[in-house]
Design a protein around this motif. Structure first.
Motif, short mmCIF file in Angstrom:
data_model
loop_
_atom_site.label_atom_id
_atom_site.label_comp_id
_atom_site.label_asym_id
_atom_site.label_seq_id
_atom_site.Cartn_x
_atom_site.Cartn_y
_atom_site.Cartn_z
N UNK A 23 5.47 69.68 103.38
CA UNK A 23 6.15 68.47 103.82
C UNK A 23 7.53 68.34 103.22
N UNK A 24 8.49 67.88 104.01
CA UNK A 24 9.86 67.66 103.57
C UNK A 24 10.00 66.22 103.08
N UNK A 25 10.59 66.04 101.89
CA UNK A 25 10.68 64.71 101.29
C UNK A 25 11.56 63.79 102.13
N UNK A 26 12.65 64.30 102.71
CA UNK A 26 13.49 63.47 103.57
C UNK A 26 12.72 63.04 104.82
N UNK A 27 11.93 63.95 105.36
CA UNK A 27 11.13 63.62 106.55
C UNK A 27 10.10 62.55 106.21
N UNK A 28 9.52 62.64 105.03
CA UNK A 28 8.54 61.63 104.60
C UNK A 28 9.18 60.25 104.53
N UNK A 29 10.38 60.16 103.93
CA UNK A 29 11.06 58.86 103.84
C UNK A 29 11.39 58.34 105.24
N UNK A 30 11.73 59.26 106.16
CA UNK A 30 12.01 58.84 107.54
C UNK A 30 10.77 58.23 108.19
N UNK A 31 9.62 58.88 108.02
CA UNK A 31 8.39 58.31 108.59
C UNK A 31 8.03 56.99 107.92
N UNK A 32 8.35 56.85 106.64
CA UNK A 32 8.08 55.58 105.98
C UNK A 32 8.89 54.45 106.63
N UNK A 33 10.08 54.78 107.14
CA UNK A 33 10.90 53.77 107.82
C UNK A 33 10.22 53.26 109.08
N UNK A 34 9.50 54.14 109.78
CA UNK A 34 8.76 53.71 110.98
C UNK A 34 7.76 52.63 110.58
N UNK A 35 7.07 52.84 109.46
CA UNK A 35 6.11 51.84 108.99
C UNK A 35 6.78 50.56 108.53
N UNK A 36 7.85 50.67 107.77
CA UNK A 36 8.52 49.47 107.26
C UNK A 36 9.13 48.65 108.40
N UNK A 37 9.72 49.31 109.37
CA UNK A 37 10.29 48.56 110.50
C UNK A 37 9.19 47.96 111.37
N UNK A 38 7.98 48.50 111.26
CA UNK A 38 6.85 47.87 111.94
C UNK A 38 6.58 46.46 111.42
N UNK A 39 6.75 46.25 110.11
CA UNK A 39 6.59 44.91 109.55
C UNK A 39 7.68 43.97 110.08
N UNK A 40 8.89 44.49 110.23
CA UNK A 40 9.98 43.67 110.79
C UNK A 40 9.62 43.22 112.21
N UNK A 41 9.15 44.16 113.03
CA UNK A 41 8.79 43.83 114.42
C UNK A 41 7.60 42.87 114.47
N UNK A 42 6.65 43.03 113.55
CA UNK A 42 5.50 42.13 113.51
C UNK A 42 5.95 40.70 113.20
N UNK A 43 6.87 40.55 112.25
CA UNK A 43 7.39 39.22 111.93
C UNK A 43 8.09 38.60 113.12
N UNK A 44 8.89 39.39 113.86
CA UNK A 44 9.58 38.88 115.04
C UNK A 44 8.57 38.49 116.11
N UNK A 45 7.54 39.31 116.30
CA UNK A 45 6.54 39.05 117.34
C UNK A 45 5.77 37.77 117.10
N UNK A 46 5.67 37.33 115.85
CA UNK A 46 4.95 36.07 115.57
C UNK A 46 5.69 34.87 116.14
N UNK A 47 7.01 34.99 116.35
CA UNK A 47 7.86 33.95 116.93
C UNK A 47 7.80 32.65 116.13
#
Length: 515
Positions: free
Chosen positions: A312-336
């Motif tokens: 595994x590439x460490x930069x790639x791992x941090x990139x995938x972590x961003x997918x998860x973190x931005x999921x929390x942002x979208x979840x907060x927006x979806x709650x309206x």
């Protein structure tokens, strides 16, 4: 204040043009390359100072009010106006952009990525900054689209010309995904403007969708949402991100994660929530579902990458972590809800600070070891950064625990508020469904802690070996990273700094323009 905001948006473009000109004899220094890199630091530094002055002069007693506004007719036939302004939602993003771009310019002055002439590098960096700042400052739908698109070309060239392995393929994937999403988004923006009779975002937000039928709102949310979701990135439209991050130079990864991803979520808050509330209400459960899938998917991908033997590439791992973190942002927006949207905006800033720091640190580790491959880094007994470069190892551990949402650091509050918003979503949304989404997202926080702690164990810990010491954190690295560390701690210990700005603006936004 009006002039200051216009200065912040326009001067990077002027600086980009000046970077391509021959350096005056008195400013050349040792050589022209050093002169143009110094020029980049000077221009981005001036923009940061202007942004800080703008924040200091901002009326903090009325953060829901649009301030420093400029409104000039540009294309009368289409009623398109050069309309700029900031409120409590856009101001933190504006300052974050100015800060990260300055830190990247400073870092590049001492550690220029391998590639062509620094002239083009500095010019592209400044064009990227101008487009990002404009995205957070414009109040016209068509100007928003132009600014949104303006950042694509410079980021494409930063990846394609100064990136690492497989940079051409990653750059093409980035540009194709984002351009295709943007074409669909433009159709949605035009639909809103033509059906409502105006492209003015303030007027449309005040109208709160009353001038648009429900069917128009649903179509507009679907079209605009796809374009914004690609940039966010939302699962399953995220696949360009890991390749782009892995190939990009360090400063490219910092700006991509710290700033560009925020443009997508900002569009959800600034455009879709206030202008098409009925359409958002229809799609909110689906947005939340995609968000929580992204949280779990990103975490599982990181766990797969960090597992010994996976290469595994460490930069790639941090990139995938961003997918998860931005999921929390979208979840907060979806709650309206105000709670959820405030959490999303807080998580936006926290992610920019923490992930920007992580990419700086991973870039430093790669420079010292010559690779970001986790199996190579950890070897048989661990890379032992604590013993070989203790300051670098300590900073990497700090960034990792901040990313996993440790209470007292910035990453905690955004995720917690997004979960609270899902616990009690807006009227009309299915509470059982959102309680399910909340539970799945909460489980995602445990997975995040698991893979981040595994990264720390494999990279920072290990037996002391008879190997030469690595160069520890250099002075210029301290200068570039210290502001991010300090702000991560400040936002974690005193969240009211951000929430005091965003909450009144969010309350007004969700109330249809009424304070």
């Amino acid at each position: 204040m009006q002039v200051l905001l216009a200065f912040i948006v326009v001067i990077p473009l002027v600086g980009a043009f000046a970077a391509l000109l021959p350096a005056p004899p008195g400013l050349k220094g040792k050589d022209p390359d050093q002169a143009v890199l110094r020029h980049g630091v000077t221009v981005t530094g001036a923009i940061l100072v202007a942004a800080i002055v703008l924040a200091a002069g901002f009326d903090h007693d009325h953060p829901s009010k649009m301030q420093a506004t400029t409104d000039i007719s540009w294309i009368p036939a289409l009623d398109v106006r050069i309309h700029l302004g900031i409120d409590g939602i856009s101001l933190p993003l504006l300052v974050l952009t100015a800060l990260l771009t300055f830190l990247c310019a400073l870092y590049s002055y001492f550690k220029m990525p391998e590639g062509p002439s620094p002239k083009a590098f500095v010019a592209l960096l400044l064009v990227l900054e101008s487009g990002t700042l404009a995205t957070f400052a414009v109040l016209d739908l068509l100007l928003f689209f132009l600014a949104f698109e303006m950042v694509l070309i410079p980021m494409y060239f930063l990846i394609a010309r100064w990136g690492g392995a497989k940079k051409q393929a990653a750059a093409w994937k980035f540009i194709l995904y984002t351009l295709l999403g943007s074409v669909v988004m433009l159709l949605g923006l035009l639909l809103i403007g033509l059906k409502s009779g105006t492209f003015d975002m303030v007027a449309l937000a005040t109208d709160n969708g009353r001038g648009l039928t429900s069917s128009v709102q649903v179509i507009a949310v679907l079209a605009i949402g796809i374009g914004l979701a690609v940039k966010t990135p939302m699962w399953p439209l995220h696949s360009w991100l890991p390749d782009a991050h892995t190939a990009a130079p360090t400063v490219g990864s910092v700006l991509l994660a710290g700033v560009l991803l925020k443009m997508g979520t900002y569009g959800f808050v600034r455009i879709l929530l206030p202008i098409t509330p009925d359409g958002m209400h229809t799609f909110a459960p689906y947005l939340a579902a995609f968000a929580v899938v992204g949280i779990i998917y990103g975490s599982l991908a990181c766990l797969a990458l960090v597992r010994p033997g996976s290469k595994g590439d460490l930069k790639r791992l941090i990139a995938y972590s961003s997918v998860g973190h931005m999921g929390f942002v979208l979840l907060g927006i979806a709650s309206m809800t105000p709670t959820g949207v405030n959490g999303a905006l807080f998580a936006n800033i926290a992610h920019g600070l923490i992930t920007g720091l992580l990419f700086f640190l991973v870039g430093a580790v790669k420079d010292r070891y010559g690779t970001a491959d986790l199996d190579t880094l950890s070897g048989a007994t661990g890379a032992a950064l604590y013993g070989r470069a203790p300051r670098l190892g300590g900073l990497l551990a700090f960034a990792a625990v901040a990313s996993l949402g440790l209470p007292g650091l910035a990453g905690f509050w955004g995720e917690m508020l997004a979960l609270f918003g899902s616990f009690d979503p807006a009227d009309g949304l299915s509470r059982p469904a959102f309680l399910t989404f909340m539970s799945i997202a909460a489980f995602g926080t445990l997975l995040t802690a698991a893979y981040m702690l595994m990264v720390v164990r494999r990279v920072c810990m290990g037996e002391k070996r008879e190997e030469p010491q690595l160069a520890d954190v250099q002075t210029y690295e301290f200068a570039a990273w210290t502001p991010l560390v300090a702000l991560t701690v400040l936002a974690g210990l005193w969240p009211a700094v951000l929430l005091g700005l965003t909450d009144p603006a969010v309350q007004k936004l969700l109330a249809g323009g009424k304070s």
